[in-house]
Enzyme design. Structure first.
Site, PDB file in Angstrom:
ATOM      1  N   SER A   1       0.813  -1.212   0.000  1.00 27.55           N
ATOM      2  CA  SER A   1       0.000   0.000   0.000  1.00 27.55           C
ATOM      3  C   SER A   1       0.848   1.264   0.000  1.00 27.55           C
ATOM      4  CB  SER A   1      -0.954  -0.005   1.201  1.00 27.55           C
ATOM      5  OG  SER A   1      -0.237  -0.131   2.421  1.00 27.55           O
TER       6      SER A   1
ATOM      7  N   LYS B   1       8.939   2.580   9.960  1.00 27.37           N
ATOM      8  CA  LYS B   1       8.815   3.243  11.260  1.00 27.37           C
ATOM      9  C   LYS B   1       8.978   2.191  12.357  1.00 27.37           C
ATOM     10  CE  LYS B   1       5.478   6.617   9.434  1.00 27.37           C
ATOM     11  NZ  LYS B   1       4.084   7.143   9.537  1.00 27.37           N
TER      12      LYS B   1
ATOM     13  N   GLY C   1       6.005  10.519   8.910  1.00 27.45           N
ATOM     14  CA  GLY C   1       5.048  11.463   9.472  1.00 27.45           C
ATOM     15  C   GLY C   1       3.645  10.885   9.412  1.00 27.45           C
TER      16      GLY C   1
ATOM     17  N   SER D   1       0.695   9.730   7.992  1.00 28.51           N
ATOM     18  CA  SER D   1       0.280   9.468   6.606  1.00 28.51           C
ATOM     19  C   SER D   1      -0.215   8.037   6.453  1.00 28.51           C
ATOM     20  CB  SER D   1       1.464   9.696   5.660  1.00 28.51           C
ATOM     21  OG  SER D   1       2.630   9.047   6.145  1.00 28.51           O
TER      22      SER D   1
ATOM     23  N   ALA E   1      -1.584   5.335   3.678  1.00 25.05           N
ATOM     24  CA  ALA E   1      -1.556   5.118   2.231  1.00 25.05           C
ATOM     25  C   ALA E   1      -2.949   5.208   1.619  1.00 25.05           C
ATOM     26  CB  ALA E   1      -0.952   3.749   1.936  1.00 25.05           C
TER      27      ALA E   1
ATOM     28  N   LYS F   1       5.398   5.645  18.652  1.00 23.58           N
ATOM     29  CA  LYS F   1       3.937   5.783  18.517  1.00 23.58           C
ATOM     30  C   LYS F   1       3.271   4.462  18.142  1.00 23.58           C
ATOM     31  CE  LYS F   1       3.900   5.582  13.886  1.00 23.58           C
ATOM     32  NZ  LYS F   1       3.117   4.664  13.033  1.00 23.58           N
TER      33      LYS F   1
ATOM     34  N   ARG G   1      -2.746  -0.313  11.199  1.00 28.10           N
ATOM     35  CA  ARG G   1      -2.643  -1.735  11.535  1.00 28.10           C
ATOM     36  C   ARG G   1      -2.363  -1.925  13.018  1.00 28.10           C
ATOM     37  NH1 ARG G   1       0.820  -4.678   6.680  1.00 28.10           N
ATOM     38  NH2 ARG G   1      -0.598  -4.162   4.961  1.00 28.10           N
ATOM     39  N   ASN G   2      -1.600  -0.988  13.605  1.00 28.89           N
ATOM     40  CA  ASN G   2      -1.322  -1.080  15.037  1.00 28.89           C
ATOM     41  C   ASN G   2      -2.596  -0.910  15.846  1.00 28.89           C
ATOM     42  OD1 ASN G   2       1.747  -1.242  15.217  1.00 28.89           O
ATOM     43  ND2 ASN G   2       1.488   0.542  13.906  1.00 28.89           N
TER      44      ASN G   2
ATOM     45  N   GLU H   1       4.038  -3.258  12.924  1.00 32.36           N
ATOM     46  CA  GLU H   1       5.345  -2.837  13.420  1.00 32.36           C
ATOM     47  C   GLU H   1       5.379  -2.710  14.948  1.00 32.36           C
ATOM     48  OE1 GLU H   1       8.075  -2.713  11.914  1.00 32.36           O
ATOM     49  OE2 GLU H   1       7.775  -2.275   9.796  1.00 32.36           O
TER      50      GLU H   1
END
Length: 330
Positions: A10, A104, A135, A137, A139, A190, A254-255, A280
């Site tokens: 993505s 990230k 930053g 964002s 997708a 984050k 996803r987190n 992640e």
């Protein structure tokens, strides 16, 4: 400029389209023949984007050796394989390239920040610099050209400006930054806080709870980042508070989604049994837990998320324990 994007998922697809929109010569590499054929033949990537038509000039390839012509290489793969892919492409490079990192997180084998891991994996003769394009964002929004702002962070100011110019347009605004440590730690930390945000939502908590979590999560991010050598002001910007807000509040994350499922089931086992996506924050939490202990930094939210993920603690109990911590001034 010739841009080679590694990763047809993505984010890779969205970033490649930005470069095509901006008139650059772009090729996106993937190892899934169905995805690459779909991009070339139908100008879609339906696995990631429903009812989205990509720029018809975006072309895909299954041949990673075509990176040899690139001036700028965009790495859009999970942090766990970034160093490996860096090693893979180097034999094909015929000149120094700017390597744009979009991951990230941390290198799981070494605990290094992504720019550190990339530089360690690259021959100096083939790398101009690493520029992290990071930053707030998603997708899914960038690919339909929603207004977005990110930061190009590098120790090399000129290369950061080059990346800024390559990607900036009327819907994607890029700032430059030089605090590599602060920016990379901000967007990594984050991920763990976003897992916590999703868990709270899954448990049924609302806006009050989320606001408290984001605020206290920012405090943890700053403590850890400054102790690691980052600049405090960085965490008030796009790679700190900005990325924290978007990842803690969006269902695109996803987190957040993984955390939500864990909270709803009140156990992390649901993640370990069923997840097939790259999240992640799962690996990030493990690395953060070790690093913050080495630095003697207080991070109670990260402590609780670690215990939920790796010590079978119930999210509902973690939420209660955070509220019952010793009372003190903010």
């Amino acid at each position: 400029m010739k841009v080679f994007v590694i990763g047809s998922g993505s984010w890779g697809s969205a970033l490649a389209q930005i470069c095509v929109d901006n008139g650059h010569d772009v090729l996106i590499y993937g190892n899934n023949a169905d995805e690459i054929n779909e991009i070339n033949d139908s100008h879609t990537n339906s696995k990631y984007f429903e009812n989205v038509i990509l720029n018809e000039h975006l072309k895909g390839t299954l041949d990673i050796s075509k990176v040899s012509d690139a001036d700028l290489v965009v790495m859009s793969v999970p942090s766990a394989v970034t160093a490996q892919v860096c090693t893979q492409i180097q034999p094909y490079l015929t000149k120094k390239v700017i390597l744009v990192n979009t991951s990230k997180g941390f290198d799981p084998a070494t605990g290094k920040r992504m720019s550190e891991a990339i530089r360690a994996a690259f021959d100096k003769e083939k790398l101009s610099s690493v520029v992290s394009l990071i930053g707030p964002s998603h997708a899914e929004e960038v690919v339909i050209r929603m207004l977005t702002s990110v930061c190009a962070v590098s120790l090399n100011e000129e290369d950061a400006k080059t990346v800024q110019n390559v990607f900036s347009n009327n819907y994607f605004r890029v700032y430059t930054g030089s605090d590599e440590i602060g920016s990379e730690l901000g967007v990594a930390t984050k991920n763990s806080i976003a897992l916590a945000s999703g868990m709270l939502a899954g448990l049924g908590y609302g806006d009050n709870t989320r606001a408290a979590l984001i605020t206290r999560g920012l405090a943890e991010m700053i403590r850890f980042g400054v102790a690691s050598g980052g600049q405090e002001k960085t965490f008030m910007g796009l790679t700190g508070m900005g990325d924290l807000i978007v990842t803690c509040t969006s269902t695109h994350s996803r987190n957040f989604e993984a955390g939500y499922q864990i909270g709803k089931a009140d156990t992390s086992q649901v993640y370990w049994d069923n997840n097939h996506k790259t999240v992640e924050g799962i690996r990030t939490t493990q690395v953060l837990y070790k690093l913050k202990k080495d630095l003697h930094v207080e991070m109670p939210i990260v402590d609780e998320i670690y215990q939920v993920l790796y010590e079978n603690k119930k999210p509902s109990q973690s939420a209660k324990d955070l509220m019952l911590r010793e009372l003190k001034a903010e």
